[in-house]
Design a protein around this motif. Structure first.
Motif, PDB file in Angstrom:
ATOM      1  N   VAL A  34      41.247  45.867  27.176  1.00  0.00           N
ATOM      2  CA  VAL A  34      40.970  46.813  28.258  1.00  0.00           C
ATOM      3  C   VAL A  34      39.594  47.431  28.010  1.00  0.00           C
ATOM      4  N   ARG A  35      38.752  47.429  29.034  1.00  0.00           N
ATOM      5  CA  ARG A  35      37.405  47.987  28.893  1.00  0.00           C
ATOM      6  C   ARG A  35      36.916  48.517  30.234  1.00  0.00           C
ATOM      7  N   GLU A  36      35.913  49.385  30.164  1.00  0.00           N
ATOM      8  CA  GLU A  36      35.258  49.853  31.381  1.00  0.00           C
ATOM      9  C   GLU A  36      34.475  48.713  32.019  1.00  0.00           C
ATOM     10  N   LEU A  37      34.361  48.767  33.337  1.00  0.00           N
ATOM     11  CA  LEU A  37      33.652  47.737  34.087  1.00  0.00           C
ATOM     12  C   LEU A  37      32.346  48.297  34.641  1.00  0.00           C
ATOM     13  N   GLU A  39      29.685  45.762  36.156  1.00  0.00           N
ATOM     14  CA  GLU A  39      28.921  44.766  36.913  1.00  0.00           C
ATOM     15  C   GLU A  39      29.575  44.445  38.254  1.00  0.00           C
ATOM     16  N   ILE A  40      28.735  44.029  39.213  1.00  0.00           N
ATOM     17  CA  ILE A  40      29.216  43.683  40.556  1.00  0.00           C
ATOM     18  C   ILE A  40      30.303  42.612  40.487  1.00  0.00           C
ATOM     19  N   GLY A  41      30.080  41.600  39.669  1.00  0.00           N
ATOM     20  CA  GLY A  41      31.056  40.523  39.568  1.00  0.00           C
ATOM     21  C   GLY A  41      32.413  41.019  39.080  1.00  0.00           C
ATOM     22  N   GLU A  42      32.413  42.007  38.185  1.00  0.00           N
ATOM     23  CA  GLU A  42      33.667  42.570  37.701  1.00  0.00           C
ATOM     24  C   GLU A  42      34.388  43.337  38.807  1.00  0.00           C
ATOM     25  N   PHE A  43      33.631  44.111  39.592  1.00  0.00           N
ATOM     26  CA  PHE A  43      34.248  44.852  40.697  1.00  0.00           C
ATOM     27  C   PHE A  43      34.798  43.895  41.756  1.00  0.00           C
ATOM     28  N   GLU A  44      34.134  42.783  41.947  1.00  0.00           N
ATOM     29  CA  GLU A  44      34.645  41.780  42.886  1.00  0.00           C
ATOM     30  C   GLU A  44      35.951  41.190  42.381  1.00  0.00           C
ATOM     31  N   GLN A  45      36.078  41.016  41.071  1.00  0.00           N
ATOM     32  CA  GLN A  45      37.344  40.548  40.506  1.00  0.00           C
ATOM     33  C   GLN A  45      38.466  41.561  40.766  1.00  0.00           C
ATOM     34  N   VAL A  46      38.161  42.849  40.594  1.00  0.00           N
ATOM     35  CA  VAL A  46      39.158  43.891  40.855  1.00  0.00           C
ATOM     36  C   VAL A  46      39.585  43.859  42.314  1.00  0.00           C
ATOM     37  N   TYR A  47      38.625  43.726  43.202  1.00  0.00           N
ATOM     38  CA  TYR A  47      38.921  43.674  44.633  1.00  0.00           C
ATOM     39  C   TYR A  47      39.882  42.525  44.938  1.00  0.00           C
ATOM     40  N   ARG A  48      39.625  41.369  44.351  1.00  0.00           N
ATOM     41  CA  ARG A  48      40.495  40.209  44.600  1.00  0.00           C
ATOM     42  C   ARG A  48      41.883  40.419  43.997  1.00  0.00           C
ATOM     43  N   LEU A  49      41.950  41.026  42.807  1.00  0.00           N
ATOM     44  CA  LEU A  49      43.247  41.290  42.185  1.00  0.00           C
ATOM     45  C   LEU A  49      44.077  42.239  43.042  1.00  0.00           C
ATOM     46  N   PHE A  50      43.472  43.322  43.505  1.00  0.00           N
ATOM     47  CA  PHE A  50      44.193  44.265  44.350  1.00  0.00           C
ATOM     48  C   PHE A  50      44.627  43.618  45.657  1.00  0.00           C
ATOM     49  N   ASP A  51      43.812  42.719  46.172  1.00  0.00           N
ATOM     50  CA  ASP A  51      44.180  42.005  47.399  1.00  0.00           C
ATOM     51  C   ASP A  51      45.414  41.132  47.162  1.00  0.00           C
ATOM     52  N   GLU A  52      45.491  40.488  46.009  1.00  0.00           N
ATOM     53  CA  GLU A  52      46.649  39.662  45.688  1.00  0.00           C
ATOM     54  C   GLU A  52      47.916  40.497  45.521  1.00  0.00           C
ATOM     55  N   ILE A  53      47.779  41.710  44.988  1.00  0.00           N
ATOM     56  CA  ILE A  53      48.939  42.565  44.751  1.00  0.00           C
ATOM     57  C   ILE A  53      49.461  43.178  46.040  1.00  0.00           C
ATOM     58  N   ASN A  58      32.585  58.030  36.556  1.00  0.00           N
ATOM     59  CA  ASN A  58      34.021  58.029  36.813  1.00  0.00           C
ATOM     60  C   ASN A  58      34.675  56.837  36.118  1.00  0.00           C
ATOM     61  N   TYR A  59      35.950  56.597  36.399  1.00  0.00           N
ATOM     62  CA  TYR A  59      36.726  55.638  35.617  1.00  0.00           C
ATOM     63  C   TYR A  59      37.001  54.371  36.420  1.00  0.00           C
ATOM     64  N   VAL A  60      36.449  53.258  35.960  1.00  0.00           N
ATOM     65  CA  VAL A  60      36.777  51.940  36.505  1.00  0.00           C
ATOM     66  C   VAL A  60      36.972  51.022  35.306  1.00  0.00           C
ATOM     67  N   ALA A  61      38.195  50.562  35.093  1.00  0.00           N
ATOM     68  CA  ALA A  61      38.503  49.768  33.909  1.00  0.00           C
ATOM     69  C   ALA A  61      39.346  48.562  34.290  1.00  0.00           C
ATOM     70  N   GLY A  62      39.228  47.517  33.481  1.00  0.00           N
ATOM     71  CA  GLY A  62      39.998  46.311  33.718  1.00  0.00           C
ATOM     72  C   GLY A  62      40.665  45.815  32.455  1.00  0.00           C
ATOM     73  N   SER A  98      42.200  49.661  36.972  1.00  0.00           N
ATOM     74  CA  SER A  98      42.454  51.038  37.377  1.00  0.00           C
ATOM     75  C   SER A  98      41.149  51.682  37.801  1.00  0.00           C
ATOM     76  N   VAL A  99      41.221  52.448  38.899  1.00  0.00           N
ATOM     77  CA  VAL A  99      40.043  53.114  39.456  1.00  0.00           C
ATOM     78  C   VAL A  99      40.394  54.591  39.643  1.00  0.00           C
ATOM     79  N   GLY A 100      39.573  55.486  39.104  1.00  0.00           N
ATOM     80  CA  GLY A 100      39.835  56.905  39.244  1.00  0.00           C
ATOM     81  C   GLY A 100      38.554  57.709  39.316  1.00  0.00           C
ATOM     82  N   PHE A 101      38.675  58.964  39.745  1.00  0.00           N
ATOM     83  CA  PHE A 101      37.501  59.829  39.849  1.00  0.00           C
ATOM     84  C   PHE A 101      37.825  61.210  39.278  1.00  0.00           C
ATOM     85  N   ARG A 102      36.799  61.876  38.808  1.00  0.00           N
ATOM     86  CA  ARG A 102      36.964  63.206  38.239  1.00  0.00           C
ATOM     87  C   ARG A 102      37.385  64.186  39.324  1.00  0.00           C
TER      88      ARG A 102
END
Length: 257
Positions: free
Chosen positions: A14-17, A19-33, A56-60, A71-75
């Motif tokens: 688990v690590r913070e994200l 890069e654009i490519g990482e955020f695109e992966q998150v978008y696709r994962l959430f779309d699948e769920i 803020n918090y964006v981790a994969g 997980s995506v969160g904000f202060r």
């Protein structure tokens, strides 16, 4: 450290994200769920870019090169993080690994609590939040998000509980109190059954065994559960009741003060 041990048990890193490519992966994962409609996306790539850039918090969670949770969160006000959305491949402990990392990250940032919302009818989420993590619902929010056009929530009102996780506190799961009044339970065909009028100090508010399946198989019963939960749990909390636990049978334990 706890978050590293949780990740190792789940077989992920688990690590913070960043890069654009990482955020695109998150978008696709959430779309699948969630399979959301175009106007109901959990988190856009642009939003994740902005969140990550402003501290803020964006981790994969990665199993090798595969993203299996995020997980995506904000202060938020009062030294808090609001965990906006978290999704993971089910059944592998990835969700807990993400929350453990989130807790570690918040403490490193000097934050004291994490908040998020969840559907009070989803029993497994309630058990995870209240028993596994030790968070506590502090507010019942009727139809909080309005209409949600996705494969999980479509056709149902978006009532939510606001969970608050105090990171410096360790809350033991509450045993079922003696002489508690059962005010809502599941009938033989999945329908909600209600009991009113008891003046006990503690109320037990049941949940359906699988509300997502119920929405598909018996939409009428699912809508009846939503009304019943809003009136029983929502009503009890509005009157000053506090959720203090969750039983092994799937009931919220509400202390009436």
């Amino acid at each position: 450290m706890e978050h590293e041990e949780a990740a190792a048990r789940a077989g992920v890193t688990v690590r913070e994200l960043r890069e654009i490519g990482e955020f695109e992966q998150v978008y696709r994962l959430f779309d699948e769920i969630w399979r959301p409609g175009p106007t109901n996306v959990p988190a856009t790539v642009e939003l994740m870019v902005g969140f990550a850039h402003t501290g803020n918090y964006v981790a994969g969670a990665y199993a090798g090169d595969e993203l299996v949770g995020a997980s995506v969160g904000f202060r938020a006000a009062g030294r808090a993080l609001h965990s906006h959305v978290t999704g993971a491949v089910a059944g592998r402990g990835i969700g807990y690994a993400l929350k453990a990392h989130q807790r570690w990250w918040c403490l490193e940032q000097g934050l004291e609590r994490v908040t998020w919302t969840f559907d009070p009818l989803v029993r497994r989420n309630a058990r995870f939040n209240l028993v596994k993590l030790g968070a506590r619902p502090e507010e019942y929010l009727p139809d909080f998000y309005g209409v949600m056009a996705d494969a999980i929530n479509e056709g149902d009102a978006s009532d939510r509980l606001l969970a608050v996780w105090h990171l410096q506190e360790h809350i033991e799961p509450n045993d079922e109190p003696r002489n508690a009044a059962i005010t809502l339970w599941e009938g033989p065909n999945g329908e909600p059954v209600r009991e009113t009028g008891d003046k006990s100090r503690f109320l037990l508010v049941g949940t359906p065994s699988d509300v997502e399946k119920l929405r598909r198989d018996n939409a009428y019963a699912a809508r009846a559960w939503r009304r019943a939960m809003r009136e029983t749990l929502g009503g009890a909390m509005a009157a000053g009741g506090h959720v203090v636990g969750f039983t092994t049978r799937g009931e919220y334990v509400v202390s009436i003060t």
